[in-house]
Design a protein around this motif. Structure first.
Motif, PDB file in Angstrom:
ATOM      1  N   TYR A  31      90.870  42.037  47.908  1.00 28.51           N
ATOM      2  CA  TYR A  31      90.610  43.179  48.796  1.00 28.51           C
ATOM      3  C   TYR A  31      91.816  43.225  49.861  1.00 28.51           C
ATOM      4  CZ  TYR A  31      86.225  42.843  46.270  1.00 28.51           C
ATOM      5  OH  TYR A  31      85.144  42.600  45.312  1.00 28.51           O
ATOM      6  N   TYR A  33      92.752  45.779  53.583  1.00 27.75           N
ATOM      7  CA  TYR A  33      92.191  46.320  54.685  1.00 27.75           C
ATOM      8  C   TYR A  33      93.384  46.880  55.687  1.00 27.75           C
ATOM      9  CZ  TYR A  33      88.335  44.128  52.793  1.00 27.75           C
ATOM     10  OH  TYR A  33      87.313  43.363  52.145  1.00 27.75           O
ATOM     11  N   TYR A  35      93.350  47.888  59.705  1.00 28.47           N
ATOM     12  CA  TYR A  35      92.473  47.880  60.922  1.00 28.47           C
ATOM     13  C   TYR A  35      93.488  48.556  61.890  1.00 28.47           C
ATOM     14  CZ  TYR A  35      88.451  45.459  59.425  1.00 28.47           C
ATOM     15  OH  TYR A  35      87.296  44.975  58.524  1.00 28.47           O
ATOM     16  N   GLN A  37      94.231  48.569  66.447  1.00 23.67           N
ATOM     17  CA  GLN A  37      93.529  48.176  67.637  1.00 23.67           C
ATOM     18  C   GLN A  37      94.532  48.910  68.828  1.00 23.67           C
ATOM     19  OE1 GLN A  37      94.344  44.147  68.771  1.00 23.67           O
ATOM     20  NE2 GLN A  37      92.585  44.111  70.119  1.00 23.67           N
ATOM     21  N   LYS A  42      89.146  47.232  71.211  1.00 25.20           N
ATOM     22  CA  LYS A  42      88.787  46.389  70.040  1.00 25.20           C
ATOM     23  C   LYS A  42      89.255  46.652  68.749  1.00 25.20           C
ATOM     24  CE  LYS A  42      84.240  48.670  69.370  1.00 25.20           C
ATOM     25  NZ  LYS A  42      82.979  48.951  69.103  1.00 25.20           N
ATOM     26  N   VAL A  43      89.240  45.970  67.835  1.00 23.22           N
ATOM     27  CA  VAL A  43      89.914  46.120  66.587  1.00 23.22           C
ATOM     28  C   VAL A  43      89.075  47.040  65.715  1.00 23.22           C
ATOM     29  CG1 VAL A  43      90.749  45.046  64.331  1.00 23.22           C
ATOM     30  CG2 VAL A  43      90.896  43.846  66.541  1.00 23.22           C
ATOM     31  N   PHE A  45      88.154  49.362  62.098  1.00 21.34           N
ATOM     32  CA  PHE A  45      88.320  49.395  60.790  1.00 21.34           C
ATOM     33  C   PHE A  45      88.888  50.878  60.498  1.00 21.34           C
ATOM     34  CE2 PHE A  45      87.314  49.003  56.286  1.00 21.34           C
ATOM     35  CZ  PHE A  45      86.793  50.193  55.958  1.00 21.34           C
ATOM     36  N   SER A  48      89.361  50.330  53.516  1.00 19.59           N
ATOM     37  CA  SER A  48      89.513  49.103  52.672  1.00 19.59           C
ATOM     38  C   SER A  48      89.799  49.678  51.102  1.00 19.59           C
ATOM     39  CB  SER A  48      87.963  48.339  52.427  1.00 19.59           C
ATOM     40  OG  SER A  48      87.040  49.279  52.028  1.00 19.59           O
ATOM     41  N   SER A  55      88.013  51.846  48.678  1.00 15.18           N
ATOM     42  CA  SER A  55      86.565  51.445  48.635  1.00 15.18           C
ATOM     43  C   SER A  55      85.582  52.048  49.650  1.00 15.18           C
ATOM     44  CB  SER A  55      86.298  50.175  48.204  1.00 15.18           C
ATOM     45  OG  SER A  55      86.937  49.185  49.305  1.00 15.18           O
ATOM     46  N   GLU A  56      86.332  52.029  50.826  1.00 14.38           N
ATOM     47  CA  GLU A  56      85.624  52.684  52.143  1.00 14.38           C
ATOM     48  C   GLU A  56      86.611  53.197  53.141  1.00 14.38           C
ATOM     49  OE1 GLU A  56      82.654  49.841  53.376  1.00 14.38           O
ATOM     50  OE2 GLU A  56      81.632  51.281  54.826  1.00 14.38           O
ATOM     51  N   SER A  58      86.828  54.794  57.185  1.00 12.98           N
ATOM     52  CA  SER A  58      86.150  55.190  58.503  1.00 12.98           C
ATOM     53  C   SER A  58      86.294  56.512  59.126  1.00 12.98           C
ATOM     54  CB  SER A  58      86.508  54.220  59.837  1.00 12.98           C
ATOM     55  OG  SER A  58      87.846  54.525  60.087  1.00 12.98           O
ATOM     56  N   GLU A  59      85.928  57.209  59.795  1.00 14.62           N
ATOM     57  CA  GLU A  59      85.886  58.489  60.229  1.00 14.62           C
ATOM     58  C   GLU A  59      87.314  58.469  60.873  1.00 14.62           C
ATOM     59  OE1 GLU A  59      83.535  56.416  61.230  1.00 14.62           O
ATOM     60  OE2 GLU A  59      83.911  55.869  63.041  1.00 14.62           O
ATOM     61  N   PHE A  91      96.634  46.425  61.799  1.00 14.28           N
ATOM     62  CA  PHE A  91      96.799  45.085  61.180  1.00 14.28           C
ATOM     63  C   PHE A  91      96.358  45.230  59.745  1.00 14.28           C
ATOM     64  CE2 PHE A  91      96.943  42.716  64.800  1.00 14.28           C
ATOM     65  CZ  PHE A  91      96.791  43.093  65.884  1.00 14.28           C
TER      66      PHE A  91
ATOM     67  N   PHE B  89      87.073  37.596  69.706  1.00 15.69           N
ATOM     68  CA  PHE B  89      86.310  38.732  69.150  1.00 15.69           C
ATOM     69  C   PHE B  89      85.291  37.873  68.217  1.00 15.69           C
ATOM     70  CE2 PHE B  89      88.833  42.506  70.764  1.00 15.69           C
ATOM     71  CZ  PHE B  89      89.693  41.909  70.706  1.00 15.69           C
ATOM     72  N   ASN B  98      82.454  45.679  52.813  1.00 16.99           N
ATOM     73  CA  ASN B  98      83.952  45.806  52.982  1.00 16.99           C
ATOM     74  C   ASN B  98      84.290  46.015  54.336  1.00 16.99           C
ATOM     75  OD1 ASN B  98      85.575  45.650  50.871  1.00 16.99           O
ATOM     76  ND2 ASN B  98      84.419  47.535  49.830  1.00 16.99           N
ATOM     77  N   ARG B  99      83.446  46.147  55.437  1.00 15.90           N
ATOM     78  CA  ARG B  99      84.135  46.347  56.804  1.00 15.90           C
ATOM     79  C   ARG B  99      83.462  45.662  57.768  1.00 15.90           C
ATOM     80  NH1 ARG B  99      83.002  52.858  57.715  1.00 15.90           N
ATOM     81  NH2 ARG B  99      83.380  52.243  59.743  1.00 15.90           N
ATOM     82  N   LEU B 100      84.393  44.960  58.561  1.00 13.58           N
ATOM     83  CA  LEU B 100      83.896  44.303  59.793  1.00 13.58           C
ATOM     84  C   LEU B 100      83.857  45.060  61.005  1.00 13.58           C
ATOM     85  CD1 LEU B 100      86.128  41.040  59.667  1.00 13.58           C
ATOM     86  CD2 LEU B 100      83.564  41.317  59.109  1.00 13.58           C
ATOM     87  N   PHE B 102      83.966  45.079  64.820  1.00 15.36           N
ATOM     88  CA  PHE B 102      84.392  43.936  65.787  1.00 15.36           C
ATOM     89  C   PHE B 102      83.724  44.349  67.280  1.00 15.36           C
ATOM     90  CE2 PHE B 102      87.914  41.384  64.466  1.00 15.36           C
ATOM     91  CZ  PHE B 102      88.159  41.951  63.268  1.00 15.36           C
ATOM     92  N   GLY B 103      83.302  43.229  67.992  1.00 13.44           N
ATOM     93  CA  GLY B 103      82.855  43.328  69.192  1.00 13.44           C
ATOM     94  C   GLY B 103      84.242  43.654  70.113  1.00 13.44           C
ATOM     95  N   LYS B 104      83.769  43.888  71.654  1.00 14.10           N
ATOM     96  CA  LYS B 104      85.092  44.367  72.240  1.00 14.10           C
ATOM     97  C   LYS B 104      85.905  43.176  72.999  1.00 14.10           C
ATOM     98  CE  LYS B 104      82.585  48.184  73.944  1.00 14.10           C
ATOM     99  NZ  LYS B 104      81.772  48.956  75.024  1.00 14.10           N
ATOM    100  N   GLY B 105      85.588  41.806  72.797  1.00 14.01           N
ATOM    101  CA  GLY B 105      86.300  40.820  73.067  1.00 14.01           C
ATOM    102  C   GLY B 105      86.141  40.256  74.269  1.00 14.01           C
TER     103      GLY B 105
END
Lengths: 114, 112
Positions: A31, A33, A35, A37, A42-43, A45, A48, A55-56, A58-59, A91, B89, B98-100, B102-105
């Motif tokens: 798998y 991905y 990401y 930042q 924050k990081v 998504f 994927s 498979s997925e 984001s907007e 990333f 984080f 499939n997707r994590l 994340f919080g703001k850190g």
């Protein structure tokens, strides 16, 4: 220890130009991905990828973005026509497979759009 | 607390003391949680994870606590060292998703 490698570490480009960011995931991972930042945030998504297809997503991952696994080792993110707001750290990550949820991240590619 | 833009909540801790970093999550469907450490200029590095069928998990010098009732996660670092200085984080996802998210850190600064 196996690692995810990314190139380039930093790329500067003009707005409207195409950019390709490259990643070599861990060799037995299934798998993949991307990401991103934005500086100080924050990081987030993006997308994927599994079994040679998305498979997925984001907007954020709109028509300007695409991913590809052109061979057995590389995983690329292409931005067709960069915008200023695409400036960020990108990333790549990979994980082994079902039952193993831990993502291993690369060191990132910094993209600066001028 | 909340962070906006460049301003991360910062914890300054004396070397050798224990650190506690907190995280609130919002997705009730999340049942897998991970703490990542990010040093300057590097990617997120896995520290420890926990599934929702547990409320505590220990690693080497780190402990993660999960309170599902109030959707709260914490990371405890024992005997904090200068190398622990980083942004931490939390991340959440439904198991197998499939997707994590994340919080703001939280920035941890270790004072020698």
């Amino acid at each position: 220890e196996p690692e995810v490698t990314q190139t380039p570490s930093h790329q500067v480009t003009q707005m409207g130009q195409e950019v390709i960011l490259r990643c070599v995931p861990i060799s037995n991972h299934l798998y993949f991905y991307w990401y991103r930042q934005i500086l100080g945030q924050k990081v987030e998504f993006l997308v994927s990828f599994y079994n040679n297809e998305i498979s997925e997503k984001s907007e954020i991952f709109d028509d300007q973005f695409s991913v590809e696994r052109p061979d057995g080792s590389n995983f690329t993110l292409k931005i067709r026509s960069t915008k200023l707001e695409d400036s960020a750290m990108y990333f790549c990550a990979s994980r082994l497979g079902a039952g193993a949820n831990v993502l291993t991240f690369g060191a990132g590619s910094r993209l600066t759009v001028l | 607390g909340e962070s906006v833009g460049l301003h991360l909540p910062t914890l300054s801790v004396q070397e050798g003391d224990n650190s506690i970093i907190n995280c609130a999550y919002s997705n009730s469907a999340s049942d897998y949680f991970i703490w990542y450490k990010q040093e300057s200029g590097k990617g997120p590095q896995f520290i420890i994870d926990i599934r929702s069928n547990m409320d505590k998990r220990q690693g080497q010098r780190v402990t993660v606590l999960l309170n599902k009732t109030v959707k709260h996660l914490s990371l405890q670092i024992a005997a904090t060292q200068p190398g622990d200085s980083a942004v931490y984080f939390c991340a959440e996802t439904p198991w197998g998703n499939n997707r994590l998210a994340f919080g703001k850190g939280n920035q941890v600064v270790v004072i020698p």
